[in-house]
Design a protein around this motif. Structure first.
Motif, PDB file in Angstrom:
ATOM      1  N   ALA A 157       0.825  -1.212   0.000  1.00 11.25           N
ATOM      2  CA  ALA A 157       0.000   0.000   0.000  1.00 11.25           C
ATOM      3  C   ALA A 157       0.858   1.261   0.000  1.00 11.25           C
ATOM      4  CB  ALA A 157      -0.951  -0.006   1.188  1.00 11.25           C
ATOM      5  N   ALA A 158       1.950   1.248   0.750  1.00  9.59           N
ATOM      6  CA  ALA A 158       2.812   2.441   0.824  1.00  9.59           C
ATOM      7  C   ALA A 158       3.456   2.745  -0.531  1.00  9.59           C
ATOM      8  CB  ALA A 158       3.885   2.246   1.889  1.00  9.59           C
ATOM      9  N   THR A 159       3.823   1.733  -1.275  1.00  8.89           N
ATOM     10  CA  THR A 159       4.464   1.972  -2.570  1.00  8.89           C
ATOM     11  C   THR A 159       3.475   2.498  -3.613  1.00  8.89           C
ATOM     12  OG1 THR A 159       4.118  -0.298  -3.312  1.00  8.89           O
ATOM     13  CG2 THR A 159       6.197   0.202  -2.181  1.00  8.89           C
ATOM     14  N   GLU A 160       2.197   2.274  -3.376  1.00  7.93           N
ATOM     15  CA  GLU A 160       1.190   2.798  -4.294  1.00  7.93           C
ATOM     16  C   GLU A 160       1.020   4.306  -4.150  1.00  7.93           C
ATOM     17  OE1 GLU A 160      -2.391   0.567  -3.753  1.00  7.93           O
ATOM     18  OE2 GLU A 160      -1.505  -1.254  -4.595  1.00  7.93           O
ATOM     19  N   MET A 161       1.575   4.857  -3.117  1.00  6.12           N
ATOM     20  CA  MET A 161       1.491   6.306  -2.902  1.00  6.12           C
ATOM     21  C   MET A 161       2.788   6.982  -3.291  1.00  6.12           C
ATOM     22  SD  MET A 161      -0.450   5.884   0.728  1.00  6.12           S
ATOM     23  CE  MET A 161      -1.201   7.490   0.920  1.00  6.12           C
ATOM     24  N   ASP A 162       3.455   6.477  -4.315  1.00  5.53           N
ATOM     25  CA  ASP A 162       4.763   6.995  -4.726  1.00  5.53           C
ATOM     26  C   ASP A 162       4.669   8.241  -5.591  1.00  5.53           C
ATOM     27  OD1 ASP A 162       3.843   5.968  -7.087  1.00  5.53           O
ATOM     28  OD2 ASP A 162       5.372   4.413  -7.268  1.00  5.53           O
ATOM     29  N   GLY A 163       3.459   8.698  -5.903  1.00  5.62           N
ATOM     30  CA  GLY A 163       3.319   9.895  -6.702  1.00  5.62           C
ATOM     31  C   GLY A 163       3.299   9.665  -8.190  1.00  5.62           C
TER      32      GLY A 163
ATOM     33  N   ASP B  36      -1.030   6.083 -12.531  1.00  2.64           N
ATOM     34  CA  ASP B  36      -1.337   4.664 -12.701  1.00  2.64           C
ATOM     35  C   ASP B  36      -1.240   4.191 -14.136  1.00  2.64           C
ATOM     36  OD1 ASP B  36      -1.738   4.141 -10.044  1.00  2.64           O
ATOM     37  OD2 ASP B  36      -3.872   4.598 -10.112  1.00  2.64           O
TER      38      ASP B  36
END
Length: 91
Positions: free
Chosen positions: A81-87, A90
């Motif tokens: 989940a944290a890596t999906e918020m890398d900016g 998609d």
């Protein structure tokens, strides 16, 4: 001396309804209309491929219903989940 087919070929005799042969000839590409053997081989290959794909789809559907698989997927989703918020976008 009589020629023998390669060892990888198995000869079988089948009785096919004439209506089916007519349907085959109406949908087969022109290059296969005069080669029933090749047309039967291709048809059987497509049948095997379709059945394998159906079996794979059934296995995937069964996995999707498996509570253990669902729990593992949820754990993986939490871990990443944290890596999906890398900016990054998609697409």
């Amino acid at each position: 001396m009589k020629r023998r087919p390669p060892a990888t070929t198995i000869r079988r005799s089948v009785a096919l309804p004439s209506a089916l042969i007519g349907e085959l000839n109406s949908v087969a590409p022109p290059e296969l209309r005069t080669n029933l053997n090749r047309l039967v081989i291709l048809s059987l290959q497509e049948y095997v491929s379709r059945r394998r794909r159906q079996e794979f789809d059934r296995a995937v559907a069964a996995m999707a219903e498996d509570p253990q698989v669902q729990a593992e997927c949820a754990a993986i989703a939490r871990d990443f989940a944290a890596t999906e918020m890398d900016g990054l976008r998609d697409d």
